[in-house]
Write a protein that holds these residues in place. Structure first.
Motif, PDB file in Angstrom:
ATOM      1  N   UNK A 259       0.979  -1.141  -0.040  1.00  0.00           N
ATOM      2  CA  UNK A 259      -0.251  -0.122  -0.090  1.00  0.00           C
ATOM      3  C   UNK A 259       0.954   1.310  -0.021  1.00  0.00           C
ATOM      4  N   UNK A 260       0.205   2.531  -0.303  1.00  0.00           N
ATOM      5  CA  UNK A 260       0.901   3.632  -0.082  1.00  0.00           C
ATOM      6  C   UNK A 260       0.507   4.001   1.246  1.00  0.00           C
ATOM      7  N   UNK A 261       1.546   4.387   2.346  1.00  0.00           N
ATOM      8  CA  UNK A 261       1.229   4.644   3.605  1.00  0.00           C
ATOM      9  C   UNK A 261       1.631   6.287   3.830  1.00  0.00           C
ATOM     10  N   UNK A 284      10.649  -1.509  -4.723  1.00  0.00           N
ATOM     11  CA  UNK A 284      11.292  -1.983  -3.823  1.00  0.00           C
ATOM     12  C   UNK A 284      10.706  -2.607  -2.853  1.00  0.00           C
ATOM     13  N   UNK A 285      11.359  -3.829  -2.226  1.00  0.00           N
ATOM     14  CA  UNK A 285      10.745  -4.597  -1.063  1.00  0.00           C
ATOM     15  C   UNK A 285      10.681  -3.630   0.066  1.00  0.00           C
ATOM     16  N   UNK A 286      11.540  -2.814   0.342  1.00  0.00           N
ATOM     17  CA  UNK A 286      11.530  -1.814   1.345  1.00  0.00           C
ATOM     18  C   UNK A 286      10.866  -0.704   1.342  1.00  0.00           C
ATOM     19  N   UNK A 287      10.446  -0.567   0.089  1.00  0.00           N
ATOM     20  CA  UNK A 287       9.526   0.827  -0.304  1.00  0.00           C
ATOM     21  C   UNK A 287      10.392   1.931  -0.601  1.00  0.00           C
ATOM     22  N   UNK A 390       2.220  19.073   1.331  1.00  0.00           N
ATOM     23  CA  UNK A 390       3.153  18.726   2.427  1.00  0.00           C
ATOM     24  C   UNK A 390       2.782  17.271   2.780  1.00  0.00           C
ATOM     25  N   UNK A 391       2.555  16.388   1.571  1.00  0.00           N
ATOM     26  CA  UNK A 391       2.207  15.052   1.723  1.00  0.00           C
ATOM     27  C   UNK A 391       3.481  14.200   1.836  1.00  0.00           C
ATOM     28  N   UNK A 392       3.637  13.690   2.981  1.00  0.00           N
ATOM     29  CA  UNK A 392       4.760  12.605   3.137  1.00  0.00           C
ATOM     30  C   UNK A 392       4.028  11.306   3.049  1.00  0.00           C
ATOM     31  N   UNK A 393       4.690  10.340   2.251  1.00  0.00           N
ATOM     32  CA  UNK A 393       4.360   8.875   2.115  1.00  0.00           C
ATOM     33  C   UNK A 393       5.491   8.098   1.909  1.00  0.00           C
ATOM     34  N   UNK A 394       5.134   6.646   2.036  1.00  0.00           N
ATOM     35  CA  UNK A 394       5.895   5.614   1.741  1.00  0.00           C
ATOM     36  C   UNK A 394       5.291   4.756   0.663  1.00  0.00           C
TER      37      UNK A 394
END
Length: 604
Positions: A259-261, A284-287, A390-394
């Motif tokens: 997912x996008x967190x 990537x596996x680690x995002x 100001x959106x921060x995501x993984x």
């Protein structure tokens, strides 16, 4: 494991290749047998206007056309040389918005066992599947599927109307196409012949659907349970699951887990679903973590990246947000990459249309895409845009487990208390995205038929042209080798044609008969030089790449526009396709060396 096939020639030679014609078995055709009275239901002659791509000019024509559209969708995937006869009618089902109402009902008219070519003895199979396996109409005195539709939706003011379009724009109406696709699934075999209220086997024999039902709590298959045990299992959510091997292999490709967190701002924090593009590297596996930056190309819809990006400095080192638009997906990704973005999120530009599958090339205008691209829905895109800048995501954060599953299997619908007519013979409602064969029709269901196709393969259907015909080498073994075969290892060559089993798998060959005509060859016809081979339709666990050399010592990845001008793909029968790579011809007297690399994602 890496496998190599080299085509090296000191001089360009003319090679003549023969392309196989493919299987003779064809896609299934359906025949509508309307049983309504004259002027009623599917025979209604009331004048009507075409709707959503449906050209009908009477109510009856609109209805018949929708049923035909649903049958055509199923027919393109299922193999049968016997026409499937669908007995269709409307009935007064009543209901209300407060008490609920039935949309339609369907099922197989006949079931048989121990017929010619039956895969398993003593097991019940639905009539349409029986005919497909037997190769002839085994019970010509009966139709195969019955479908009945609730006409009350068009006659009662307290119920929504039926929508007869093909385009999914039902709005507040009920999409008949989705409903009929669902109901045909039941008729084709997505149904248990065991009554979950009493647990009894159908005439003391298991059916091909119920063979795949399993209870994770008791660790028992339905086939091995007593009647009381099946009664208890039918209401044992989330432990009633499907164990069919094709569905079990396929669900990670359908059901979402990464997912996008979004971590900030707090008001929109949480998990958002996405689908990876069919081009470029995977997430990537680690995002990948970073700040979301909306692209600006300065023209028209400035966020669609169809023109030169103007805010490259802001994108550098960040995650690019792009809206779907009139230009190619891979071109958008390339522009973001060249501006310095570390990943790309492309949002659908159509409300209610879900997440689109994005196709494209790994190499665009001679440049290899090195950053991942994912697709999200219009609604999620608007949420992200509304909270920017100001959106921060993984991107690629791991959700707990793929939705709608339990320890490696897809869950069935098993609520407590039991819901007669729905329990056991549907997928769980927790699946994401929604699946066609859930007990309630969802607005984002369209024509890909999702895990319904793999379930059909699990119960015995030959399913054509799905993106995962084998899904894994181990499942391919079940179809490609004769019973009792022993030389099934990846690096074995039972027919001694010089082609290893893993290569037979990729090239769509027969491991028990010579398959040299499917391997890569060079084909020359002045002034063109082509690298040509046949492959199975996109095995899920294999990938391939081209490498070029001038001395057979130093190899580099082939680059579009430098080493080749185009790659074209054409179907070869129902399970394979021919790939033709148009190479840049060497200078006079020169040579071209091409290495073909097959990579298996897992295994030795």
């Amino acid at each position: 494991m890496n496998l190599f096939i080299n085509s090296i020639a000191a001089f360009v030679r003319i090679l003549i290749i023969l392309v196989l014609s493919g299987l003779t078995a064809g896609a299934a055709t359906f025949t509508i047998v309307v049983t309504d009275a004259a002027g009623y239901g599917f025979n209604d002659t009331t004048s009507a206007s075409p709707e959503g791509g449906n050209p009908g000019t009477t109510v009856g024509e609109l209805r018949v056309n929708v049923l035909q559209e649903a049958m055509d969708t199923w027919g393109q995937y299922l193999q049968s040389d016997v026409a499937i006869r669908v007995e269709a009618s409307f009935y007064v089902g009543g209901g209300s918005a407060s008490t609920g109402f039935t949309l339609a009902r369907a099922g197989p008219i006949t079931v048989d066992r121990d017929f010619p070519n039956a895969p398993l003895s003593g097991v019940w199979y639905p009539g349409a599947l029986v005919n497909s396996l037997a190769g002839y109409d085994y019970d010509s005195s009966n139709n195969d599927i019955v479908v009945e539709v609730n006409i009350s939706l068009d006659t009662q003011s307290n119920l929504p109307d039926w929508y007869y379009g093909y385009d999914g724009n039902a709005g507040s109406e009920v999409d008949l196409l989705d409903v009929l696709q669902h109901e045909l699934g039941h008729g084709l075999g997505f149904t248990s012949l065991i009554d979950p209220s009493d647990g009894q086997l159908f005439f003391n024999r298991i059916d091909t659907y119920s063979r795949n039902l399993y209870d994770k709590e008791t660790n028992e298959a339905w086939e091995d349970m007593t009647n009381p045990e099946r009664i208890a299992s039918a209401i044992n959510d989330p432990d009633l699951v499907w164990t069919g091997p094709y569905t079990t292999e396929a669900f990670p490709s359908i059901l979402l887990s990464p997912v996008i967190e979004v971590t900030s701002p707090v008001g929109i924090s949480g998990e958002y679903s996405y689908v990876e593009a069919l081009y470029g590297p995977p997430v990537p596996v680690d995002g990948i973590s970073g700040t979301l930056v909306i692209v600006d190309d300065g023209t028209g819809t400035t966020s669609d990246a169809c023109d030169t990006i103007q805010n490259g400095a802001a994108l550098a080192g960040n995650i690019a947000y792009i809206d779907r638009g009139s230009c190619n997906f891979d071109s958008k990704s390339l522009k973001a990459q060249q501006a310095g973005a570390i990943a790309v999120i492309i949002a659908n530009n159509l409300a209610g249309d879900g997440i689109v599958n994005m196709s494209g090339s790994d190499i665009v205008d001679g440049v290899t895409l090195t950053i991942p691209t994912v697709a999200i829905s219009y609604e999620d895109g608007q949420t992200l845009v509304g909270a920017s800048p100001n959106v921060m995501l993984t991107l690629g954060a791991n959700s707990a487990i793929p939705t709608g599953t339990n320890d490696g299997n897809v869950r069935m619908y098993a609520p407590n208390p039991l819901e007669p007519g729905s329990s056991v013979s549907h997928w769980t409602t927790d699946a994401n995205p929604d699946l066609l064969m859930e007990p309630a029709i969802n607005p984002d269901i369209r024509e890909d038929l999702d895990l319904s196709l793999t379930l059909m393969k699990d119960i015995g259907w030959n399913v054509l042209d799905i993106p995962y015909p084998h899904l894994s080498y181990d499942l391919w073994i079940l179809e490609a080798f004769s019973s009792g075969a022993t030389q099934t290892g990846r690096t074995e060559d039972p027919e001694r044609d010089g082609v290893l089993n893993i290569e037979e798998y990729f090239f769509g060959g027969d491991p028990e008969a010579p398959s040299l005509d499917r391997l890569p060859v060079m084909e020359y016809s002045s002034p063109d030089l082509d690298f040509v081979f046949t492959r199975s339709f996109a095995p899920a666990d294999l990938s391939y790449s081209y490498e070029i050399s001038t001395d057979a010592s130093t190899w580099v990845a082939a680059v579009e526009g430098v080493d080749y001008t185009e790659e074209t793909i054409s179907s070869v029968g129902t399970t394979a396709e021919q790939v033709r790579l148009k190479l840049v011809a060497p200078s006079a007297g020169g040579r071209v060396l091409v290495r073909f690399r097959i990579t298996e994602a897992s295994g030795p």
